[in-house]
Design a protein around this motif. Sequence first.
Motif, mmCIF file in Angstrom:
data_model
loop_
_atom_site.group_PDB
_atom_site.id
_atom_site.type_symbol
_atom_site.label_atom_id
_atom_site.label_comp_id
_atom_site.label_asym_id
_atom_site.label_seq_id
_atom_site.Cartn_x
_atom_site.Cartn_y
_atom_site.Cartn_z
ATOM 1 N N TYR A 141 4.908 -4.454 -31.684
ATOM 2 C CA TYR A 141 4.087 -3.326 -32.129
ATOM 3 C C TYR A 141 4.048 -2.219 -31.091
ATOM 4 O O TYR A 141 4.163 -1.024 -31.414
ATOM 5 C CB TYR A 141 2.665 -3.810 -32.429
ATOM 6 N N THR A 144 7.374 -0.366 -30.906
ATOM 7 C CA THR A 144 7.538 0.497 -32.084
ATOM 8 C C THR A 144 6.774 1.803 -31.896
ATOM 9 O O THR A 144 7.265 2.893 -32.234
ATOM 10 C CB THR A 144 7.040 -0.227 -33.352
ATOM 11 N N PHE A 159 -0.793 -0.512 -36.231
ATOM 12 C CA PHE A 159 -0.062 -1.320 -35.251
ATOM 13 C C PHE A 159 -0.932 -1.694 -34.050
ATOM 14 O O PHE A 159 -0.787 -2.781 -33.490
ATOM 15 C CB PHE A 159 1.189 -0.565 -34.793
ATOM 16 N N ARG A 162 -3.024 -4.618 -35.058
ATOM 17 C CA ARG A 162 -2.237 -5.855 -35.094
ATOM 18 C C ARG A 162 -1.907 -6.339 -33.683
ATOM 19 O O ARG A 162 -1.929 -7.545 -33.410
ATOM 20 C CB ARG A 162 -0.949 -5.621 -35.873
ATOM 21 N N ALA A 163 -1.607 -5.406 -32.788
ATOM 22 C CA ALA A 163 -1.327 -5.783 -31.395
ATOM 23 C C ALA A 163 -2.574 -6.375 -30.742
ATOM 24 O O ALA A 163 -2.503 -7.372 -30.006
ATOM 25 C CB ALA A 163 -0.846 -4.571 -30.609
#
Length: 359
Positions: A141, A144, A159, A162-163
Amino acid sequence: MLTTSRGISLVLAIAIATLTVAFLSLLDDATPTLLVVAGGLSFSVSYLLTYVTLEFLIFKEISNIYTVLEKIQKKDLSGVAEKPKKSSISPLRKINDTINSYAQAKNKEIETLQRNAAFRREFIADISHELKTPIFAAQGYVHTLMDGAVDDQKVRDKFLKRAAKSLNSLDKLVQDLLTLNQMESGVVKFHYEVFDVRELIQEVIEQLENKAEKRNVAIRFTFDEDKNHWTKADKDKIYRVCQNLISNAIKYNHEGGEAHINLKTKKNHLNIEIRDNGQGIPAEDLKRIFERFYRVEKSRSREKGGTGLGLAIVKHILEGHKSKISVSSTVGKGSIFTFSLPLAKNKLTKGNPKPTTTK
């Protein structure tokens, strides 16, 4: 021939018979018949005594010693059985017993080293995999975002969340590892206090209500009315035990299933039983579910979250309380986890509510 008990006995018997006949022949009244009889008797008696002495007191023990030594040399001690001590007049029996004891000790040491080596290999593989999953996820993540996705606010927020979730999982894994290591090394101290187990379980149920509602799992809590539910233990750690077991009863249950907690007051202890009607545990996995990182279904267990250390921590907490956890399970019908705590009789519960059902 002279290396066997028969050969040595024969040579000694002939020598003794010859000496006996030669000595008797010096007598004036010794007749040929007397010499033959004396020679035959001395030969027979000498042969039997020598053979029995050599065969059963020396050669047999030497043979046993060689057998054990050969197995030690080949590192195959599986056939070396620990024999009960027997009194013997053989001068080699003590040596044989000492070698047997040494072989037994070395065999146990080798087995322990082999088990530890296998455990270390499995543990390193497991922990490497468990650490790799959240690290690679967070790394993916972040990279990205660094590659340009950070300019898109919607993608960036998504992201980053999520990280953060992956890093939280990593932090929980590390904390559980530290906790387990401290328990195994005896660093963790237990702080005993008197508390009501019924109230503690109800607190756990309230904390897990949302999780149960999401999976449509009903939580039922039943207990003996108007009875003492007090115990003396480490409240925080028993809370963690109940939290882990009830959480598992929800997590590994069927949609619309039921998790039933039953609290019973026995003569000198409290019996806590957590039952679910979920997928169950195969018989071959029951003995290993309390090992670190052991998962019955690795892929599905990892999808449901958790570090794979919960039951190992539960086991160590209860062992620290001089208690054990038992489990029985039937595939497709569910599992039952049971443990007990000492009953504190210096506290009396008053006005206990009736058994409740929490959904």
